[in-house]
Design a protein around this motif. Structure first.
Motif, PDB file in Angstrom:
ATOM      1  N   ALA A   1       0.859  -1.186   0.000  1.00  0.00           N
ATOM      2  CA  ALA A   1       0.000   0.000   0.000  1.00  0.00           C
ATOM      3  C   ALA A   1       0.892   1.232   0.000  1.00  0.00           C
ATOM      4  O   ALA A   1       2.040   1.188   0.449  1.00  0.00           O
ATOM      5  CB  ALA A   1      -0.918   0.010   1.217  1.00  0.00           C
TER       6      ALA A   1
ATOM      7  N   ARG B   1       0.310  -0.512  -7.669  1.00  0.00           N
ATOM      8  CA  ARG B   1      -0.847  -0.821  -8.511  1.00  0.00           C
ATOM      9  C   ARG B   1      -0.657  -2.156  -9.225  1.00  0.00           C
ATOM     10  O   ARG B   1      -1.576  -2.990  -9.264  1.00  0.00           O
ATOM     11  CB  ARG B   1      -1.053   0.307  -9.521  1.00  0.00           C
TER      12      ARG B   1
ATOM     13  N   MET C   1      -3.027  -1.151  -2.488  1.00  0.00           N
ATOM     14  CA  MET C   1      -3.909  -0.011  -2.252  1.00  0.00           C
ATOM     15  C   MET C   1      -3.134   1.300  -2.348  1.00  0.00           C
ATOM     16  O   MET C   1      -2.052   1.432  -1.797  1.00  0.00           O
ATOM     17  CB  MET C   1      -4.530  -0.120  -0.859  1.00  0.00           C
TER      18      MET C   1
ATOM     19  N   THR D   1      -3.956   5.011  -1.288  1.00  0.00           N
ATOM     20  CA  THR D   1      -4.934   5.834  -0.589  1.00  0.00           C
ATOM     21  C   THR D   1      -4.919   7.261  -1.112  1.00  0.00           C
ATOM     22  O   THR D   1      -3.935   7.711  -1.703  1.00  0.00           O
ATOM     23  CB  THR D   1      -4.652   5.832   0.929  1.00  0.00           C
TER      24      THR D   1
ATOM     25  N   ILE E   1      -5.376   3.587   5.422  1.00  0.00           N
ATOM     26  CA  ILE E   1      -4.994   2.205   5.067  1.00  0.00           C
ATOM     27  C   ILE E   1      -5.270   1.269   6.235  1.00  0.00           C
ATOM     28  O   ILE E   1      -5.844   0.186   6.081  1.00  0.00           O
ATOM     29  CB  ILE E   1      -3.515   2.149   4.659  1.00  0.00           C
TER      30      ILE E   1
ATOM     31  N   ASP F   1      -8.899   0.491   6.741  1.00  0.00           N
ATOM     32  CA  ASP F   1      -9.375  -0.550   5.809  1.00  0.00           C
ATOM     33  C   ASP F   1      -8.930  -1.928   6.262  1.00  0.00           C
ATOM     34  O   ASP F   1      -9.692  -2.899   6.160  1.00  0.00           O
ATOM     35  CB  ASP F   1      -8.842  -0.267   4.403  1.00  0.00           C
TER      36      ASP F   1
ATOM     37  N   SER G   1     -11.495  -5.137   7.421  1.00  0.00           N
ATOM     38  CA  SER G   1     -11.587  -6.313   6.534  1.00  0.00           C
ATOM     39  C   SER G   1     -11.684  -7.604   7.324  1.00  0.00           C
ATOM     40  O   SER G   1     -11.387  -7.652   8.507  1.00  0.00           O
ATOM     41  CB  SER G   1     -10.366  -6.367   5.615  1.00  0.00           C
TER      42      SER G   1
END
Length: 273
Positions: A234, A248, A253, A255, A266, A269, A273
């Motif tokens: 991330a 990517r 991720m 942000t 981050i 999230d 999860s």
């Protein structure tokens, strides 16, 4: 698979431009740690810098381990022979990861003369362009486990690292850059390899690579972000474009928050999860 360990870069990631940790970032690191997620640093900063920072920010107890100068590992534990990394700053005691730290230091002592040769060639090539730069001395090189070459402008270090990287491709050394500083180092001791060495400890041996989340923003973070070790990745919105591309491509991720605010999002999230 859920995230069970997060490795944090410092500068440009959890650190704000003024060297502080944003309150929302600190709060989310504490929340992640309290939930059972192991937190470790993965930074080019020294052990003394990191222990002062984390102590001042009230975060030292949240971190299981510190990766310092991108290669030295210190476990945050009360067991075994301990190194009082913070000395007078109230930091908790840290245990050097052995034999990793000693082996890395010994290998670097043998590689340093070759690294100096390449650093000198880089300096000479810079001088031919009318650019000035400074090579760190041997004592600093041995202490940090790398040769650094400091330039005045970003484009200068980018140009010289792009020139040097293919020259080193088949040998024992590698290079990267962090801001205006080029690093020449042991190819087996980047952030990704050092994090992998930490994961060899018994406490982490049941963790698969997908349970490891690496968060970083700079070119020197590539080895832990580009998927070569299988870690989840991330990054934050202020990351360099190349970093965003690596993350990517690795399915990670990106942000929309900068620095600590981005890291807080981050972690939110991850915890959701």
């Amino acid at each position: 698979m859920s995230v069970e360990l997060v490795a944090f870069d410092l500068d440009g990631t959890i650190l704000e431009a003024d060297g502080s940790v944003a309150p929302e970032c600190a709060a989310m690191i504490k929340k992640a740690s309290a939930s059972g997620i192991a937190c470790v640093t993965a930074s080019g900063r020294s052990v003394d810098f990191q222990t002062r920072l984390l102590t001042r920010s009230g975060l030292m107890s949240c971190f299981d381990a510190l990766i310092c100068d991108e290669r030295w590992v210190f476990l945050n534990t009360a067991d075994g022979d301990r190194h009082a990394a913070g000395r007078d700053d109230g930091a908790e005691t840290l245990t050097p990861l052995q034999p990793w730290n000693t082996e890395v230091r010994d290998r670097w002592a043998a590689l340093d003369p070759l690294a100096l040769q390449w650093a000198t060639r880089m300096r000479d090539r810079a001088a031919a362009q009318g650019w000035s730069c400074e090579i760190n001395d041997r004592d600093n090189s041995i202490a940090r486990g790398l040769r650094s070459v400091t330039f005045s402008m970003d484009r200068e270090v980018e140009t010289l690292v792009d020139w040097l990287a293919p020259q080193l491709a088949t040998g024992p050394l590698a290079c990267n850059r962090n801001g205006r500083i080029a690093h020449i180092y042991d190819k087996g001791c980047d952030k990704g390899s050092t994090l992998q060495a930490l994961l060899g400890q018994q406490r982490y041996q049941d963790l698969g690579p997908a349970a490891i989340l690496a968060i970083g923003d700079g070119i020197n973070d590539r080895p832990m972000l580009d998927g070569r070790h299988g870690f989840a990745a991330a990054t934050v919105v202020n990351a360099e474009p190349a970093v965003k591309s690596w993350v990517r491509t690795a399915g990670g991720m990106i942000t929309d928050g900068e620095r600590g605010v981005g890291v807080a999002r981050i972690l939110a999230d991850v915890l959701a999860s």
